[in-house]
Design a protein around this motif. Sequence first.
Motif, PDB file in Angstrom:
ATOM      1  N   THR A 263       0.855  -1.190   0.000  1.00  0.00           N
ATOM      2  CA  THR A 263       0.000   0.000   0.000  1.00  0.00           C
ATOM      3  C   THR A 263       0.888   1.236   0.000  1.00  0.00           C
ATOM      4  OG1 THR A 263      -0.168  -0.015   2.420  1.00  0.00           O
ATOM      5  CG2 THR A 263      -1.898  -1.166   1.173  1.00  0.00           C
ATOM      6  N   CYS A 264       0.402   2.295  -0.641  1.00  0.00           N
ATOM      7  CA  CYS A 264       1.223   3.489  -0.852  1.00  0.00           C
ATOM      8  C   CYS A 264       0.374   4.745  -0.714  1.00  0.00           C
ATOM      9  CB  CYS A 264       1.820   3.495  -2.268  1.00  0.00           C
ATOM     10  SG  CYS A 264       2.364   1.911  -2.913  1.00  0.00           S
ATOM     11  N   ASP A 265       1.050   5.833  -0.513  1.00  0.00           N
ATOM     12  CA  ASP A 265       0.379   7.114  -0.679  1.00  0.00           C
ATOM     13  C   ASP A 265       0.333   7.493  -2.157  1.00  0.00           C
ATOM     14  OD1 ASP A 265       0.113   7.269   2.068  1.00  0.00           O
ATOM     15  OD2 ASP A 265       1.918   8.482   2.325  1.00  0.00           O
ATOM     16  N   TYR A 266       1.391   7.099  -2.893  1.00  0.00           N
ATOM     17  CA  TYR A 266       1.485   7.388  -4.321  1.00  0.00           C
ATOM     18  C   TYR A 266       2.139   6.202  -5.025  1.00  0.00           C
ATOM     19  CZ  TYR A 266       0.855  12.104  -2.498  1.00  0.00           C
ATOM     20  OH  TYR A 266       0.366  13.189  -1.823  1.00  0.00           O
ATOM     21  N   VAL A 267       1.744   5.966  -6.274  1.00  0.00           N
ATOM     22  CA  VAL A 267       2.345   4.918  -7.106  1.00  0.00           C
ATOM     23  C   VAL A 267       2.946   5.584  -8.340  1.00  0.00           C
ATOM     24  CG1 VAL A 267       1.927   2.846  -8.495  1.00  0.00           C
ATOM     25  CG2 VAL A 267       0.693   3.186  -6.334  1.00  0.00           C
ATOM     26  N   VAL A 268       4.150   5.148  -8.689  1.00  0.00           N
ATOM     27  CA  VAL A 268       4.810   5.670  -9.885  1.00  0.00           C
ATOM     28  C   VAL A 268       5.147   4.502 -10.802  1.00  0.00           C
ATOM     29  CG1 VAL A 268       6.697   7.039 -10.812  1.00  0.00           C
ATOM     30  CG2 VAL A 268       5.795   7.555  -8.534  1.00  0.00           C
ATOM     31  N   GLY A 269       4.643   4.566 -12.034  1.00  0.00           N
ATOM     32  CA  GLY A 269       4.930   3.532 -13.028  1.00  0.00           C
ATOM     33  C   GLY A 269       6.142   3.911 -13.863  1.00  0.00           C
ATOM     34  N   CYS A 270       7.260   3.226 -13.605  1.00  0.00           N
ATOM     35  CA  CYS A 270       8.492   3.400 -14.393  1.00  0.00           C
ATOM     36  C   CYS A 270       8.816   2.078 -15.086  1.00  0.00           C
ATOM     37  CB  CYS A 270       9.651   3.811 -13.495  1.00  0.00           C
ATOM     38  SG  CYS A 270       9.422   5.354 -12.590  1.00  0.00           S
ATOM     39  N   ASP A 271       7.778   1.364 -15.485  1.00  0.00           N
ATOM     40  CA  ASP A 271       7.926  -0.020 -15.953  1.00  0.00           C
ATOM     41  C   ASP A 271       7.846  -0.168 -17.462  1.00  0.00           C
ATOM     42  OD1 ASP A 271       5.279   0.777 -15.711  1.00  0.00           O
ATOM     43  OD2 ASP A 271       4.540  -1.182 -15.105  1.00  0.00           O
ATOM     44  N   GLY A 272       8.043   0.914 -18.201  1.00  0.00           N
ATOM     45  CA  GLY A 272       8.208   0.824 -19.633  1.00  0.00           C
ATOM     46  C   GLY A 272       6.924   0.643 -20.419  1.00  0.00           C
ATOM     47  N   PHE A 273       7.092   0.556 -21.737  1.00  0.00           N
ATOM     48  CA  PHE A 273       5.974   0.487 -22.656  1.00  0.00           C
ATOM     49  C   PHE A 273       5.108  -0.746 -22.417  1.00  0.00           C
ATOM     50  CE2 PHE A 273       4.205  -0.883 -26.777  1.00  0.00           C
ATOM     51  CZ  PHE A 273       3.443   0.230 -27.097  1.00  0.00           C
ATOM     52  N   HIS A 274       5.722  -1.865 -22.060  1.00  0.00           N
ATOM     53  CA  HIS A 274       4.982  -3.110 -21.876  1.00  0.00           C
ATOM     54  C   HIS A 274       4.591  -3.350 -20.415  1.00  0.00           C
ATOM     55  CE1 HIS A 274       5.739  -4.267 -26.007  1.00  0.00           C
ATOM     56  NE2 HIS A 274       7.015  -3.992 -25.839  1.00  0.00           N
ATOM     57  N   GLY A 275       4.766  -2.355 -19.554  1.00  0.00           N
ATOM     58  CA  GLY A 275       4.494  -2.528 -18.143  1.00  0.00           C
ATOM     59  C   GLY A 275       3.014  -2.502 -17.800  1.00  0.00           C
ATOM     60  N   ILE A 276       2.738  -2.732 -16.507  1.00  0.00           N
ATOM     61  CA  ILE A 276       1.367  -2.861 -16.026  1.00  0.00           C
ATOM     62  C   ILE A 276       0.777  -1.531 -15.572  1.00  0.00           C
ATOM     63  CG2 ILE A 276       1.964  -3.293 -13.606  1.00  0.00           C
ATOM     64  CD1 ILE A 276      -0.687  -5.248 -15.585  1.00  0.00           C
ATOM     65  N   ALA A 277       1.633  -0.564 -15.215  1.00  0.00           N
ATOM     66  CA  ALA A 277       1.140   0.652 -14.557  1.00  0.00           C
ATOM     67  C   ALA A 277       0.156   1.430 -15.420  1.00  0.00           C
ATOM     68  CB  ALA A 277       2.317   1.536 -14.153  1.00  0.00           C
ATOM     69  N   ARG A 278       0.476   1.554 -16.710  1.00  0.00           N
ATOM     70  CA  ARG A 278      -0.385   2.375 -17.569  1.00  0.00           C
ATOM     71  C   ARG A 278      -1.804   1.837 -17.643  1.00  0.00           C
ATOM     72  NH1 ARG A 278       2.500   1.986 -21.503  1.00  0.00           N
ATOM     73  NH2 ARG A 278       1.355   0.616 -22.916  1.00  0.00           N
ATOM     74  N   THR A 279      -1.967   0.526 -17.508  1.00  0.00           N
ATOM     75  CA  THR A 279      -3.307  -0.057 -17.609  1.00  0.00           C
ATOM     76  C   THR A 279      -4.188   0.311 -16.418  1.00  0.00           C
ATOM     77  OG1 THR A 279      -2.660  -2.141 -16.534  1.00  0.00           O
ATOM     78  CG2 THR A 279      -2.383  -1.999 -18.916  1.00  0.00           C
ATOM     79  N   ALA A 280      -3.587   0.860 -15.366  1.00  0.00           N
ATOM     80  CA  ALA A 280      -4.383   1.311 -14.229  1.00  0.00           C
ATOM     81  C   ALA A 280      -5.074   2.641 -14.503  1.00  0.00           C
ATOM     82  CB  ALA A 280      -3.509   1.425 -12.978  1.00  0.00           C
ATOM     83  N   VAL A 281      -4.695   3.303 -15.571  1.00  0.00           N
ATOM     84  CA  VAL A 281      -5.419   4.498 -16.019  1.00  0.00           C
ATOM     85  C   VAL A 281      -6.565   4.014 -16.904  1.00  0.00           C
ATOM     86  CG1 VAL A 281      -5.281   6.690 -17.248  1.00  0.00           C
ATOM     87  CG2 VAL A 281      -3.270   5.818 -16.017  1.00  0.00           C
ATOM     88  N   PRO A 282      -7.814   4.274 -16.541  1.00  0.00           N
ATOM     89  CA  PRO A 282      -8.943   3.778 -17.352  1.00  0.00           C
ATOM     90  C   PRO A 282      -8.781   4.152 -18.815  1.00  0.00           C
ATOM     91  CG  PRO A 282      -9.736   4.725 -15.295  1.00  0.00           C
ATOM     92  CD  PRO A 282      -8.274   5.030 -15.356  1.00  0.00           C
ATOM     93  N   GLU A 283      -9.088   3.209 -19.685  1.00  0.00           N
ATOM     94  CA  GLU A 283      -8.856   3.408 -21.112  1.00  0.00           C
ATOM     95  C   GLU A 283      -9.594   4.629 -21.647  1.00  0.00           C
ATOM     96  OE1 GLU A 283      -8.877   0.787 -25.259  1.00  0.00           O
ATOM     97  OE2 GLU A 283      -9.496  -0.131 -23.356  1.00  0.00           O
ATOM     98  N   HIS A 284     -10.786   4.899 -21.141  1.00  0.00           N
ATOM     99  CA  HIS A 284     -11.546   6.032 -21.663  1.00  0.00           C
ATOM    100  C   HIS A 284     -10.957   7.378 -21.238  1.00  0.00           C
ATOM    101  CE1 HIS A 284     -13.343   5.712 -17.621  1.00  0.00           C
ATOM    102  NE2 HIS A 284     -13.710   6.977 -17.773  1.00  0.00           N
ATOM    103  N   LEU A 285     -10.029   7.349 -20.286  1.00  0.00           N
ATOM    104  CA  LEU A 285      -9.382   8.582 -19.851  1.00  0.00           C
ATOM    105  C   LEU A 285      -8.022   8.798 -20.519  1.00  0.00           C
ATOM    106  CD1 LEU A 285     -10.133   8.497 -16.006  1.00  0.00           C
ATOM    107  CD2 LEU A 285     -11.368   9.733 -17.809  1.00  0.00           C
ATOM    108  N   ARG A 286      -7.564   7.805 -21.274  1.00  0.00           N
ATOM    109  CA  ARG A 286      -6.257   7.882 -21.919  1.00  0.00           C
ATOM    110  C   ARG A 286      -6.387   8.277 -23.386  1.00  0.00           C
ATOM    111  NH1 ARG A 286      -4.046   2.475 -22.104  1.00  0.00           N
ATOM    112  NH2 ARG A 286      -5.613   1.577 -20.717  1.00  0.00           N
ATOM    113  N   THR A 287      -5.504   9.137 -23.842  1.00  0.00           N
ATOM    114  CA  THR A 287      -5.385   9.454 -25.263  1.00  0.00           C
ATOM    115  C   THR A 287      -3.983   9.084 -25.718  1.00  0.00           C
ATOM    116  OG1 THR A 287      -6.939  11.303 -25.056  1.00  0.00           O
ATOM    117  CG2 THR A 287      -5.540  11.247 -27.026  1.00  0.00           C
TER     118      THR A 287
END
Length: 393
Positions: A151-175
Amino acid sequence: MHTTVGIIGGGPAGLLLARLLHRAGVDSVVLESRDRAYVERRQRAGILEQGTVDVLRAVGAGARLDREGLVHDGIELRFDGRAHRLDFPALTGGRRVTVYAQTEVVKDLVALQLAEGGPLLFEAEVHAVDGADTDRPAIRYTHEGREQTLTCDYVVGCDGFHGIARTAVPEHLRTTYERTYPYSWLGILAEAPPVYDELIYAHSPRGFALASMRTPAVSRLYLQVPNGTDPADWPDERVWDELDARFALDSAPGWRLKRGPVTQKAVLPMRSWVTEPMRHGRLFLAGDAAHIVPPTGAKGLNLAVADVVVLARALAHRAGTGSDELLEAYSDTCLRRVWRAEHFSYAMTTTLHADPAQSPFDTRLQLAQLERIATSPHAAAELADNYTGLPMG
Protein backbone atom coordinates in the motif's frame (compact mmCIF):
# COMPACT_ATOMS: atom_id res chain seq x y z
CA MET A 1 4.19 -3.24 3.55
CA HIS A 2 3.25 0.39 3.35
CA THR A 3 5.37 3.17 1.89
CA THR A 4 4.94 6.74 0.79
CA VAL A 5 5.90 6.07 -2.84
CA GLY A 6 5.66 2.68 -4.51
CA ILE A 7 7.84 2.59 -7.63
CA ILE A 8 7.17 -0.04 -10.30
CA GLY A 9 10.30 -0.67 -12.35
CA GLY A 10 13.98 -0.77 -11.41
CA GLY A 11 15.41 0.81 -14.54
CA PRO A 12 17.13 4.21 -14.56
CA ALA A 13 13.89 6.18 -14.04
CA GLY A 14 12.68 4.18 -11.04
CA LEU A 15 16.11 3.97 -9.43
CA LEU A 16 16.85 7.67 -9.90
CA LEU A 17 13.45 8.61 -8.50
CA ALA A 18 14.12 6.46 -5.43
CA ARG A 19 17.48 8.14 -4.99
CA LEU A 20 16.02 11.66 -5.33
CA LEU A 21 13.29 10.83 -2.83
CA HIS A 22 15.77 9.31 -0.36
CA ARG A 23 17.80 12.52 -0.40
CA ALA A 24 14.58 14.50 0.18
CA GLY A 25 13.60 12.33 3.15
CA VAL A 26 10.67 10.62 1.38
CA ASP A 27 10.52 6.83 1.75
CA SER A 28 9.91 4.51 -1.20
CA VAL A 29 9.97 0.87 -2.31
CA VAL A 30 11.14 -0.21 -5.77
CA LEU A 31 9.65 -3.34 -7.36
CA GLU A 32 11.52 -4.78 -10.36
CA SER A 33 10.25 -7.85 -12.21
CA ARG A 34 13.67 -9.00 -13.47
CA ASP A 35 16.69 -10.22 -11.53
CA ARG A 36 19.62 -7.93 -10.80
CA ALA A 37 21.91 -9.48 -13.41
CA TYR A 38 19.36 -8.91 -16.18
CA VAL A 39 18.71 -5.30 -15.14
CA GLU A 40 22.41 -4.50 -15.07
CA ARG A 41 23.13 -5.85 -18.54
CA ARG A 42 20.19 -4.45 -20.55
CA GLN A 43 21.65 -2.54 -23.51
CA ARG A 44 19.84 0.73 -24.04
CA ALA A 45 20.75 4.39 -24.53
CA GLY A 46 24.23 5.79 -24.17
CA ILE A 47 24.02 9.58 -24.62
CA LEU A 48 23.49 11.69 -21.49
CA GLU A 49 22.41 15.31 -21.76
CA GLN A 50 24.21 17.92 -19.71
CA GLY A 51 21.25 18.11 -17.30
CA THR A 52 21.19 14.32 -16.81
CA VAL A 53 24.90 14.33 -15.93
CA ASP A 54 24.31 17.17 -13.47
CA VAL A 55 21.47 15.27 -11.76
CA LEU A 56 23.49 12.06 -11.45
CA ARG A 57 26.35 13.96 -9.88
CA ALA A 58 23.97 15.71 -7.48
CA VAL A 59 22.58 12.40 -6.16
CA GLY A 60 26.02 10.87 -5.62
CA ALA A 61 26.10 8.74 -8.79
CA GLY A 62 28.73 10.73 -10.64
CA ALA A 63 32.07 9.29 -9.52
CA ARG A 64 32.43 6.50 -12.07
CA LEU A 65 30.58 8.56 -14.68
CA ASP A 66 33.22 11.28 -14.35
CA ARG A 67 36.05 8.72 -14.56
CA GLU A 68 34.76 6.62 -17.44
CA GLY A 69 32.24 8.74 -19.34
CA LEU A 70 33.32 10.15 -22.69
CA VAL A 71 32.54 13.86 -22.89
CA HIS A 72 31.55 15.02 -26.39
CA ASP A 73 31.67 18.62 -27.51
CA GLY A 74 29.76 18.00 -30.74
CA ILE A 75 28.61 15.68 -33.48
CA GLU A 76 29.50 15.32 -37.14
CA LEU A 77 26.87 15.36 -39.89
CA ARG A 78 27.74 13.63 -43.16
CA PHE A 79 25.61 14.22 -46.24
CA ASP A 80 26.08 14.66 -49.96
CA GLY A 81 29.62 13.28 -49.65
CA ARG A 82 30.64 16.01 -47.17
CA ALA A 83 31.20 16.31 -43.43
CA HIS A 84 30.21 19.16 -41.12
CA ARG A 85 30.90 19.37 -37.36
CA LEU A 86 28.59 21.06 -34.85
CA ASP A 87 30.44 22.58 -31.88
CA PHE A 88 27.99 22.23 -28.97
CA PRO A 89 29.69 24.44 -26.33
CA ALA A 90 30.09 27.26 -28.84
CA LEU A 91 26.47 26.97 -29.95
CA THR A 92 24.86 26.52 -26.50
CA GLY A 93 26.98 28.57 -24.14
CA GLY A 94 28.97 25.64 -22.80
CA ARG A 95 26.67 22.60 -22.77
CA ARG A 96 27.91 19.20 -23.97
CA VAL A 97 26.87 15.55 -23.82
CA THR A 98 28.49 12.46 -22.31
CA VAL A 99 28.63 8.92 -23.63
CA TYR A 100 28.00 6.59 -20.68
CA ALA A 101 25.87 3.52 -21.26
CA GLN A 102 22.51 3.11 -19.51
CA THR A 103 23.75 -0.22 -18.16
CA GLU A 104 26.46 1.65 -16.24
CA VAL A 105 23.99 4.26 -14.93
CA VAL A 106 21.81 1.41 -13.63
CA LYS A 107 24.76 -0.34 -11.95
CA ASP A 108 25.69 2.88 -10.15
CA LEU A 109 22.13 3.55 -8.98
CA VAL A 110 21.53 -0.06 -7.90
CA ALA A 111 24.68 0.01 -5.76
CA LEU A 112 23.61 3.26 -4.10
CA GLN A 113 20.07 2.02 -3.46
CA LEU A 114 21.21 -1.23 -1.89
CA ALA A 115 23.84 0.52 0.21
CA GLU A 116 21.74 3.30 1.70
CA GLY A 117 18.29 3.56 0.09
CA GLY A 118 14.90 1.99 0.70
CA PRO A 119 13.88 -1.53 -0.30
CA LEU A 120 14.71 -2.62 -3.85
CA LEU A 121 13.07 -5.96 -4.62
CA PHE A 122 14.24 -7.86 -7.68
CA GLU A 123 12.08 -10.58 -9.24
CA ALA A 124 8.97 -8.84 -7.88
CA GLU A 125 6.37 -9.23 -10.61
CA VAL A 126 3.58 -6.65 -10.39
CA HIS A 127 0.11 -7.89 -11.36
CA ALA A 128 -2.07 -4.83 -10.80
CA VAL A 129 -2.42 -1.38 -9.32
CA ASP A 130 -5.65 -1.00 -7.35
CA GLY A 131 -7.35 2.19 -6.20
CA ALA A 132 -5.25 4.66 -8.17
CA ASP A 133 -8.00 7.24 -7.72
CA THR A 134 -8.21 6.74 -3.95
CA ASP A 135 -6.03 8.05 -1.13
CA ARG A 136 -4.55 4.58 -0.48
CA PRO A 137 -3.58 2.88 -3.76
CA ALA A 138 -2.11 -0.61 -3.62
CA ILE A 139 0.30 -2.61 -5.76
CA ARG A 140 -0.28 -6.35 -5.99
CA TYR A 141 2.82 -8.37 -6.80
CA THR A 142 4.53 -11.74 -6.37
CA HIS A 143 7.93 -12.00 -4.68
CA GLU A 144 9.78 -15.14 -3.59
CA GLY A 145 6.75 -17.23 -4.53
CA ARG A 146 4.28 -15.28 -2.38
CA GLU A 147 1.54 -12.91 -3.49
CA GLN A 148 1.90 -9.65 -1.58
CA THR A 149 0.40 -6.17 -1.43
CA LEU A 150 2.24 -2.87 -1.08
CA THR A 151 0.00 0.00 0.00
CA CYS A 152 1.22 3.49 -0.85
CA ASP A 153 0.38 7.11 -0.68
CA TYR A 154 1.49 7.39 -4.32
CA VAL A 155 2.34 4.92 -7.11
CA VAL A 156 4.81 5.67 -9.89
CA GLY A 157 4.93 3.53 -13.03
CA CYS A 158 8.49 3.40 -14.39
CA ASP A 159 7.93 -0.02 -15.95
CA GLY A 160 8.21 0.82 -19.63
CA PHE A 161 5.97 0.49 -22.66
CA HIS A 162 4.98 -3.11 -21.88
CA GLY A 163 4.49 -2.53 -18.14
CA ILE A 164 1.37 -2.86 -16.03
CA ALA A 165 1.14 0.65 -14.56
CA ARG A 166 -0.38 2.38 -17.57
CA THR A 167 -3.31 -0.06 -17.61
CA ALA A 168 -4.38 1.31 -14.23
CA VAL A 169 -5.42 4.50 -16.02
CA PRO A 170 -8.94 3.78 -17.35
CA GLU A 171 -8.86 3.41 -21.11
CA HIS A 172 -11.55 6.03 -21.66
CA LEU A 173 -9.38 8.58 -19.85
CA ARG A 174 -6.26 7.88 -21.92
CA THR A 175 -5.39 9.45 -25.26
CA THR A 176 -2.61 7.88 -27.31
CA TYR A 177 -0.65 9.58 -30.07
CA GLU A 178 1.54 7.37 -32.23
CA ARG A 179 3.65 7.29 -35.36
CA THR A 180 5.48 4.25 -36.71
CA TYR A 181 8.33 4.52 -39.19
CA PRO A 182 8.89 2.40 -42.34
CA TYR A 183 12.41 1.40 -41.29
CA SER A 184 14.37 0.03 -38.33
CA TRP A 185 17.94 0.14 -37.04
CA LEU A 186 20.36 -2.77 -37.17
CA GLY A 187 22.60 -2.11 -34.17
CA ILE A 188 25.91 -3.76 -33.36
CA LEU A 189 28.42 -3.68 -30.53
CA ALA A 190 31.95 -4.35 -31.73
CA GLU A 191 35.31 -4.74 -30.06
CA ALA A 192 36.79 -2.05 -32.24
CA PRO A 193 38.06 1.41 -31.29
CA PRO A 194 36.05 4.30 -32.73
CA VAL A 195 37.77 6.13 -35.58
CA TYR A 196 36.46 9.48 -34.37
CA ASP A 197 36.01 10.88 -30.87
CA GLU A 198 32.45 12.12 -31.50
CA LEU A 199 29.27 10.68 -33.01
CA ILE A 200 28.82 10.64 -36.77
CA TYR A 201 25.31 10.93 -38.24
CA ALA A 202 25.23 10.04 -41.94
CA HIS A 203 22.53 10.77 -44.53
CA SER A 204 23.13 8.57 -47.57
CA PRO A 205 21.22 7.43 -50.67
CA ARG A 206 21.75 3.93 -49.24
CA GLY A 207 20.10 4.88 -45.92
CA PHE A 208 21.03 6.31 -42.55
CA ALA A 209 24.07 5.26 -40.50
CA LEU A 210 25.34 6.25 -37.06
CA ALA A 211 28.78 5.72 -35.54
CA SER A 212 28.87 5.91 -31.76
CA MET A 213 30.88 4.25 -29.00
CA ARG A 214 30.62 2.77 -25.54
CA THR A 215 34.29 2.98 -24.50
CA PRO A 216 37.56 3.91 -26.24
CA ALA A 217 37.79 0.24 -27.26
CA VAL A 218 34.12 -0.57 -28.05
CA SER A 219 32.10 0.87 -30.93
CA ARG A 220 28.31 1.09 -31.13
CA LEU A 221 27.12 1.33 -34.74
CA TYR A 222 23.75 1.45 -36.49
CA LEU A 223 22.40 0.96 -39.99
CA GLN A 224 18.94 1.80 -41.33
CA VAL A 225 17.29 -1.43 -42.51
CA PRO A 226 13.77 -2.40 -43.64
CA ASN A 227 11.22 -3.32 -40.99
CA GLY A 228 11.18 -7.05 -40.33
CA THR A 229 14.88 -7.47 -41.07
CA ASP A 230 16.45 -10.63 -39.64
CA PRO A 231 19.90 -9.87 -38.14
CA ALA A 232 21.05 -13.25 -39.47
CA ASP A 233 20.72 -11.81 -42.98
CA TRP A 234 23.50 -9.38 -42.12
CA PRO A 235 26.78 -11.25 -41.56
CA ASP A 236 29.51 -9.17 -39.98
CA GLU A 237 31.42 -8.43 -43.18
CA ARG A 238 28.26 -7.18 -44.90
CA VAL A 239 27.56 -4.85 -41.96
CA TRP A 240 31.06 -3.36 -42.03
CA ASP A 241 31.01 -2.92 -45.82
CA GLU A 242 27.65 -1.16 -45.71
CA LEU A 243 28.74 1.13 -42.88
CA ASP A 244 31.82 2.16 -44.84
CA ALA A 245 29.69 2.84 -47.92
CA ARG A 246 27.24 5.06 -46.02
CA PHE A 247 29.97 7.06 -44.26
CA ALA A 248 31.92 7.65 -47.49
CA LEU A 249 33.33 11.14 -48.12
CA ASP A 250 34.25 12.61 -51.49
CA SER A 251 37.28 14.29 -49.91
CA ALA A 252 38.57 11.08 -48.26
CA PRO A 253 37.90 8.12 -50.56
CA GLY A 254 39.96 5.77 -48.40
CA TRP A 255 38.08 6.55 -45.17
CA ARG A 256 37.16 3.36 -43.30
CA LEU A 257 35.93 2.29 -39.87
CA LYS A 258 38.18 0.17 -37.71
CA ARG A 259 36.81 -3.37 -37.71
CA GLY A 260 36.69 -5.90 -34.90
CA PRO A 261 34.65 -8.80 -33.51
CA VAL A 262 30.89 -8.09 -33.37
CA THR A 263 29.65 -9.11 -29.90
CA GLN A 264 25.98 -8.10 -30.20
CA LYS A 265 23.61 -7.60 -33.11
CA ALA A 266 19.91 -6.69 -32.98
CA VAL A 267 17.18 -4.92 -34.93
CA LEU A 268 15.41 -2.00 -33.23
CA PRO A 269 12.02 -0.76 -34.51
CA MET A 270 11.36 2.98 -34.68
CA ARG A 271 8.33 4.51 -33.00
CA SER A 272 7.05 7.84 -31.70
CA TRP A 273 4.41 7.38 -29.01
CA VAL A 274 2.83 9.46 -26.22
CA THR A 275 0.00 8.70 -23.81
CA GLU A 276 -1.83 11.50 -22.00
CA PRO A 277 -2.29 12.30 -19.20
CA MET A 278 0.77 11.13 -17.27
CA ARG A 279 -1.19 11.18 -14.01
CA HIS A 280 -4.39 9.55 -12.81
CA GLY A 281 -5.31 10.19 -9.20
CA ARG A 282 -2.30 9.10 -7.17
CA LEU A 283 -0.72 7.14 -10.03
CA PHE A 284 2.04 8.84 -12.03
CA LEU A 285 3.70 7.56 -15.22
CA ALA A 286 7.32 8.28 -16.09
CA GLY A 287 9.72 7.41 -18.88
CA ASP A 288 8.76 4.77 -21.45
CA ALA A 289 5.53 4.02 -19.57
CA ALA A 290 4.30 7.36 -20.91
CA HIS A 291 6.31 8.14 -24.04
CA ILE A 292 8.73 6.70 -26.58
CA VAL A 293 10.91 8.53 -29.10
CA PRO A 294 12.90 7.16 -32.03
CA PRO A 295 16.54 6.93 -30.92
CA THR A 296 17.91 9.33 -33.54
CA GLY A 297 17.72 12.32 -31.18
CA ALA A 298 19.14 10.50 -28.11
CA LYS A 299 16.20 11.63 -25.96
CA GLY A 300 14.67 8.48 -24.40
CA LEU A 301 16.72 8.07 -21.22
CA ASN A 302 17.02 11.82 -20.80
CA LEU A 303 13.25 12.32 -20.98
CA ALA A 304 12.81 9.69 -18.26
CA VAL A 305 15.30 11.54 -16.07
CA ALA A 306 13.46 14.83 -16.62
CA ASP A 307 10.15 13.19 -15.64
CA VAL A 308 11.41 11.88 -12.31
CA VAL A 309 13.23 15.12 -11.49
CA VAL A 310 9.90 16.97 -11.86
CA LEU A 311 8.05 14.29 -9.88
CA ALA A 312 10.59 14.09 -7.06
CA ARG A 313 10.43 17.85 -6.67
CA ALA A 314 6.63 17.71 -6.51
CA LEU A 315 6.60 14.86 -3.97
CA ALA A 316 9.17 16.63 -1.78
CA HIS A 317 7.09 19.82 -2.01
CA ARG A 318 4.01 17.85 -0.89
CA ALA A 319 5.92 16.34 2.03
CA GLY A 320 7.26 19.73 3.11
CA THR A 321 4.23 21.95 2.61
CA GLY A 322 1.18 19.72 2.32
CA SER A 323 0.41 21.35 -1.04
CA ASP A 324 -0.61 19.26 -4.06
CA GLU A 325 0.03 22.13 -6.48
CA LEU A 326 3.15 20.65 -8.13
CA LEU A 327 1.73 17.13 -8.19
CA GLU A 328 -1.38 18.37 -9.97
CA ALA A 329 0.80 20.13 -12.54
CA TYR A 330 3.08 17.10 -13.10
CA SER A 331 1.52 15.84 -16.32
CA ASP A 332 1.29 19.23 -18.01
CA THR A 333 4.82 20.18 -16.90
CA CYS A 334 6.37 16.99 -18.28
CA LEU A 335 4.34 16.90 -21.49
CA ARG A 336 5.63 20.31 -22.58
CA ARG A 337 9.17 18.89 -22.62
CA VAL A 338 8.02 15.52 -23.98
CA TRP A 339 6.39 17.05 -27.06
CA ARG A 340 9.40 19.27 -27.72
CA ALA A 341 11.61 16.15 -27.61
CA GLU A 342 9.15 14.23 -29.77
CA HIS A 343 9.33 16.94 -32.42
CA PHE A 344 13.13 17.07 -32.31
CA SER A 345 13.44 13.29 -32.56
CA TYR A 346 10.93 13.18 -35.41
CA ALA A 347 12.76 15.93 -37.29
CA MET A 348 16.15 14.23 -36.85
CA THR A 349 14.69 10.90 -37.94
CA THR A 350 12.82 12.09 -41.03
CA THR A 351 15.68 14.35 -42.15
CA LEU A 352 18.38 11.69 -41.95
CA HIS A 353 16.59 8.50 -43.04
CA ALA A 354 15.60 7.43 -46.53
CA ASP A 355 11.91 6.54 -46.57
CA PRO A 356 11.38 3.62 -48.98
CA ALA A 357 8.57 5.60 -50.64
CA GLN A 358 10.29 8.97 -50.83
CA SER A 359 10.72 10.77 -54.13
CA PRO A 360 13.77 12.69 -55.43
CA PHE A 361 11.91 15.82 -54.34
CA ASP A 362 11.80 14.53 -50.74
CA THR A 363 15.52 13.78 -50.85
CA ARG A 364 16.29 17.30 -52.04
CA LEU A 365 14.26 18.70 -49.14
CA GLN A 366 16.34 16.62 -46.69
CA LEU A 367 19.59 17.86 -48.21
CA ALA A 368 18.35 21.46 -48.13
CA GLN A 369 17.62 21.16 -44.41
CA LEU A 370 21.03 19.60 -43.70
CA GLU A 371 22.70 22.35 -45.73
CA ARG A 372 20.80 24.92 -43.67
CA ILE A 373 22.10 23.37 -40.44
CA ALA A 374 25.64 23.31 -41.83
CA THR A 375 25.63 26.96 -42.94
CA SER A 376 23.33 28.79 -40.51
CA PRO A 377 24.48 29.42 -36.92
CA HIS A 378 20.81 29.82 -35.95
CA ALA A 379 19.78 26.41 -37.37
CA ALA A 380 22.88 24.77 -35.90
CA ALA A 381 22.18 26.31 -32.48
CA GLU A 382 18.60 25.04 -32.54
CA LEU A 383 19.82 21.48 -33.13
CA ALA A 384 22.57 21.78 -30.51
CA ASP A 385 20.19 23.28 -27.95
CA ASN A 386 17.78 20.37 -28.27
CA TYR A 387 20.49 17.70 -28.48
CA THR A 388 22.32 18.83 -25.33
CA GLY A 389 19.03 19.12 -23.45
CA LEU A 390 16.35 21.64 -22.60
CA PRO A 391 15.68 22.69 -18.97
CA MET A 392 14.06 20.03 -16.77
CA GLY A 393 10.70 21.25 -15.52
